[in-house]
Write a protein that holds these residues in place. Sequence first.
Motif, mmCIF file in Angstrom:
data_model
loop_
_atom_site.group_PDB
_atom_site.id
_atom_site.type_symbol
_atom_site.label_atom_id
_atom_site.label_comp_id
_atom_site.label_asym_id
_atom_site.label_seq_id
_atom_site.Cartn_x
_atom_site.Cartn_y
_atom_site.Cartn_z
ATOM 1 N N GLY A 95 -31.953 -14.412 -32.278
ATOM 2 C CA GLY A 95 -32.738 -13.332 -31.686
ATOM 3 C C GLY A 95 -34.144 -13.726 -31.320
ATOM 4 N N VAL A 96 -34.539 -14.953 -31.626
ATOM 5 C CA VAL A 96 -35.907 -15.378 -31.368
ATOM 6 C C VAL A 96 -36.251 -15.359 -29.877
ATOM 7 C CG1 VAL A 96 -35.404 -17.860 -31.203
ATOM 8 C CG2 VAL A 96 -37.656 -17.093 -32.017
ATOM 9 N N ILE A 97 -35.238 -15.462 -29.034
ATOM 10 C CA ILE A 97 -35.466 -15.473 -27.583
ATOM 11 C C ILE A 97 -35.704 -14.058 -27.042
ATOM 12 C CG2 ILE A 97 -34.376 -16.057 -25.359
ATOM 13 C CD1 ILE A 97 -35.349 -18.457 -26.931
ATOM 14 N N SER A 98 -35.404 -13.032 -27.841
ATOM 15 C CA SER A 98 -35.465 -11.649 -27.352
ATOM 16 C C SER A 98 -36.799 -11.295 -26.708
ATOM 17 C CB SER A 98 -35.195 -10.675 -28.496
ATOM 18 O OG SER A 98 -33.916 -10.845 -29.034
ATOM 19 N N LEU A 99 -37.894 -11.628 -27.367
ATOM 20 C CA LEU A 99 -39.206 -11.237 -26.858
ATOM 21 C C LEU A 99 -39.576 -12.038 -25.619
ATOM 22 C CD1 LEU A 99 -41.526 -9.302 -27.519
ATOM 23 C CD2 LEU A 99 -42.625 -11.150 -28.768
ATOM 24 N N LEU A 100 -39.164 -13.315 -25.579
ATOM 25 C CA LEU A 100 -39.462 -14.155 -24.425
ATOM 26 C C LEU A 100 -38.714 -13.672 -23.196
ATOM 27 C CD1 LEU A 100 -40.075 -16.025 -26.968
ATOM 28 C CD2 LEU A 100 -39.674 -17.931 -25.423
ATOM 29 N N ALA A 101 -37.493 -13.193 -23.417
ATOM 30 C CA ALA A 101 -36.611 -12.881 -22.294
ATOM 31 C C ALA A 101 -36.469 -11.389 -22.044
ATOM 32 C CB ALA A 101 -35.229 -13.497 -22.548
ATOM 33 N N ASN A 102 -37.402 -10.579 -22.544
ATOM 34 C CA ASN A 102 -37.265 -9.143 -22.314
ATOM 35 C C ASN A 102 -37.586 -8.751 -20.877
ATOM 36 O OD1 ASN A 102 -40.009 -9.630 -22.565
ATOM 37 N ND2 ASN A 102 -40.444 -7.737 -23.659
ATOM 38 N N GLU A 103 -38.289 -9.627 -20.144
ATOM 39 C CA GLU A 103 -38.593 -9.347 -18.741
ATOM 40 C C GLU A 103 -38.094 -10.438 -17.799
ATOM 41 O OE1 GLU A 103 -42.788 -8.775 -18.545
ATOM 42 O OE2 GLU A 103 -42.790 -7.004 -19.826
#
Length: 276
Positions: A95-103
């Motif tokens: 889930g670490v990518i969630s914030l990077l890839a939210n947009e």
Amino acid sequence: MSIITLTTDFGTKDHFVGSVKGTIYSELPDARIVDISHHISPFNITETAYILKNAYKSFPEGSIHIIGVDSELNEENKHIALKLDNHYFICANNGVISLLANEIKPEKIVEINIHEHIATSFPVLDVFVKVACHIARGGTLEVVGKIIPDFKRLVELQPSISTDNKTIFGNIIYIDNYGNSISNISNKIFQEIGKGRDFEITANKYTFKKIYSKYSEFVDFSVPKELRQKDGSKLALFNSANYLEIAMYRSNLNTVGGASSLLGLNYRDTLTIKFI
């Protein structure tokens, strides 16, 4: 040669960081390695995501980012490599990518499958480094893994909105070196939902009706110095990463303290913005 960055919760006391760097240099003697941070709180995915989101964009396109937090391989924690925003990321699918890839949608994601040839209890060293060096040599992601459609997402990294579009519900996702409490509410979502309306922020038992754009904006320099706002006064602002932050003016953890300690706003605590 591409830059390889390291973001881990290893700290700097033990041998782990040195071993990772040494292995990279053994494979790529002319490698360029940059430490983003090795002082992530142990296993803290949201803290990792926040730091990396605000750091990676400063690096040249094509940079390779190794994320060594909660990286042990198991059935629920596979390893992935992906290309996102013209950067490469190698990490656990936690889930670490969630914030990077939210947009920004990743261009390609693969589930790393070279483990069948490697028995390891130190995947950052034995797996992530090999993948990073492969990419740095110009190798493709398909060689080290099979393409997958998506990555694991952490709901807690994203704020939620009430059904009447009057309230944003957020959480504290990071405490910085000054003790400031940073939320997952971005300026973008604040503008989209607020549409210029008046608002009230509630964080713990404290309320705020103004959001500043920088710390010094909080100070009224037109009044005599002895009458200005004091160090340790609370304020809300959108920080340099454009996330809502609850801060103490000129906070110092060794003297006046920070928002996390003085206001009791710690990791995962909730805050709301209610529009009027």
